[in-house]
Design a protein around this motif. Structure first.
Motif, mmCIF file in Angstrom:
data_model
loop_
_atom_site.group_PDB
_atom_site.id
_atom_site.type_symbol
_atom_site.label_atom_id
_atom_site.label_comp_id
_atom_site.label_asym_id
_atom_site.label_seq_id
_atom_site.Cartn_x
_atom_site.Cartn_y
_atom_site.Cartn_z
ATOM 1 N N LEU A 25 0.850 -1.184 0.000
ATOM 2 C CA LEU A 25 0.000 0.000 0.000
ATOM 3 C C LEU A 25 0.888 1.237 0.000
ATOM 4 O O LEU A 25 1.836 1.331 0.789
ATOM 5 N N SER A 26 0.590 2.177 -0.898
ATOM 6 C CA SER A 26 1.325 3.444 -0.975
ATOM 7 C C SER A 26 0.393 4.597 -0.628
ATOM 8 O O SER A 26 -0.830 4.484 -0.743
ATOM 9 N N TYR A 27 1.007 5.728 -0.232
ATOM 10 C CA TYR A 27 0.230 6.916 0.113
ATOM 11 C C TYR A 27 0.923 8.143 -0.462
ATOM 12 O O TYR A 27 2.109 8.366 -0.231
ATOM 13 N N ASN A 67 3.703 16.718 -3.013
ATOM 14 C CA ASN A 67 4.279 15.845 -4.049
ATOM 15 C C ASN A 67 5.209 14.790 -3.446
ATOM 16 O O ASN A 67 6.267 14.488 -3.992
ATOM 17 N N THR A 68 4.793 14.202 -2.333
ATOM 18 C CA THR A 68 5.613 13.177 -1.683
ATOM 19 C C THR A 68 4.843 11.876 -1.583
ATOM 20 O O THR A 68 3.615 11.865 -1.392
ATOM 21 N N VAL A 69 5.557 10.767 -1.705
ATOM 22 C CA VAL A 69 4.952 9.444 -1.625
ATOM 23 C C VAL A 69 5.634 8.632 -0.533
ATOM 24 O O VAL A 69 6.849 8.737 -0.333
ATOM 25 N N GLN A 85 8.920 -2.014 -9.671
ATOM 26 C CA GLN A 85 8.022 -0.996 -9.132
ATOM 27 C C GLN A 85 7.266 -0.297 -10.257
ATOM 28 O O GLN A 85 7.843 0.057 -11.288
ATOM 29 N N GLY A 86 5.966 -0.108 -10.045
ATOM 30 C CA GLY A 86 5.170 0.632 -11.003
ATOM 31 C C GLY A 86 5.309 2.126 -10.787
ATOM 32 O O GLY A 86 5.944 2.588 -9.836
ATOM 33 N N TYR A 108 7.254 6.633 -8.177
ATOM 34 C CA TYR A 108 7.237 5.174 -8.124
ATOM 35 C C TYR A 108 6.452 4.688 -6.919
ATOM 36 O O TYR A 108 6.467 5.307 -5.845
ATOM 37 N N VAL A 109 5.758 3.560 -7.091
ATOM 38 C CA VAL A 109 5.015 2.946 -6.004
ATOM 39 C C VAL A 109 5.420 1.470 -5.899
ATOM 40 O O VAL A 109 6.601 1.158 -5.997
#
Length: 360
Positions: free
Chosen positions: A57-59, A65-67, A330-331, A347-348
């Motif tokens: 899970l990514s956020y 603009n941060t992941v 990574q997608g 990238y996630v």
């Protein structure tokens, strides 16, 4: 084949070969981190590879603009599981449907820590909430929709789907109009079913084209679905895909827009005002719900990659596109303005497939 058809056809083939296997939900209990995500943000469910147990899970914070990647593992110390299918927010919690681990996780939206889980599901796809104590969960390869109690995290019953077998059954996305829930039946199916939420029974069905892949409701209570048309050599048939507009009140088709034979559109989405549709068909396309015909020019041109997921910010109509790249690494997510100007990319996890907006 493209997008969702790849997603489901490959999943179908592998499941037939591995029906006796169970999903991976390994508990690592590693070190945990503290998070405090209090603003508006975007969750991305990354499917991972089937039976590898590498769903994540990514956020993403659009304001900065941060992941943050692998937030479930980092917040809880154990893995999300195998094939993260979808996520829904209800009751101040995030509900993550993890298909091949047969579980729905409930997490705190700010800390990402687990607050509960629903287990014992077959192969869950999507969850739709009716109240604090009742929700429906659609299934892959099961002729039932599960009824669950979100308050107790328990299965309380089932809705039997007529004329559907366990081997080819698939119920997918759900929308609601009044007391009725509508659901598209995808795998080797050609229908939308209508469920009375007071009796928990299927009371009607509408037959359309082969394999409706997704379902949204517009501002005028018109349902929109895209059929993928099947595939060459399919025992169920192969035809041109179509975009359908269905009136929820009468449960009748009002419009049908046919694509070229061989096109494989998917991932229909709608904006916050519910007056504009978006979908993927190599390019990303968009049109108003009142349009008399399909558009001739794409909203976003094809980038010689694998567009795999799509979402629209319900506040400002920014468009986010998921790129699965090669389904191994990574997608990547691409972010565009409402008029198609590039804003950001990041990238996630492996195979980003679905999105969920947290609006504050």
């Amino acid at each position: 084949m493209r997008m969702r058809t790849i997603k489901n056809t490959l999943f179908f083939s592998i499941l037939l070969l591995n029906a006796a296997f169970t999903g991976c939900m390994e508990q690592d209990y590693g070190n945990v981190e503290d998070f405090s995500a209090t603003g508006t943000g975007l969750f991305i469910t990354n499917e991972g590879n089937f039976q590898y147990g590498n769903a994540t899970l990514s956020y993403y914070d659009p304001a900065t603009n941060t992941v943050q990647n692998e937030i479930f593992y980092r917040a809880n110390g154990y893995k999300l599981g195998d094939v993260a299918q979808s996520m829904t927010i209800y009751g101040g919690k995030g509900w993550i449907v993890t298909n091949n681990s047969h579980v729905i996780w409930a997490i705190d939206l700010n800390t990402f820590k687990e607050v509960g889980r629903i287990t014992g599901l077959t192969a869950p796809r999507y969850i739709h909430f009716l109240s604090d104590e009742k929700a429906y969960v659609t299934q892959l390869w099961d002729n039932r929709i599960f009824i669950v109690n979100p308050r107790t995290y328990s299965i309380t019953g089932y809705i039997l789907i007529p004329d559907m077998t366990m081997e080819s059954g698939s119920t997918e996305q759900m929308v609601q109009y009044g007391k009725y829930v509508y659901c598209n039946c995808w795998s080797y199916q050609n229908r939308i079913i209508k469920i009375d939420t007071e009796t928990d029974r299927v009371v009607d069905e509408l037959r359309i084209g082969i394999q409706p892949t997704s379902l949204v409701m517009d501002k005028s209570n018109k349902m929109w679905t895209i059929t993928d048309g099947g595939y060459e050599g399919s025992p169920y048939g192969h035809e041109a895909a179509s975009l359908y507009c269905i009136d929820a009140a009468t449960f009748k088709v009002e419009k049908q827009f046919k694509f070229r034979f061989g096109d494989c559109p998917s991932e229909i989405q709608i904006n916050g005002a519910r007056d504009r549709l978006y979908w993927i068909n190599n390019d990303v396309w968009s049109m108003e719900v009142t349009a008399p015909r399909l558009p001739v020019r794409p909203f976003l041109p094809y980038r010689n990659t694998r567009y795999y997921g799509l979402t629209v910010n319900p506040i400002n109509d920014e468009v986010y596109v998921a790129d699965a790249i090669d389904y191994q690494q990574q997608g990547k997510i691409y972010r565009y303005s409402s008029t198609g100007e590039f804003i950001d990319e990041f990238y996630v996890g492996v195979i980003p497939g679905a999105f969920c907006w947290k609006i504050n």
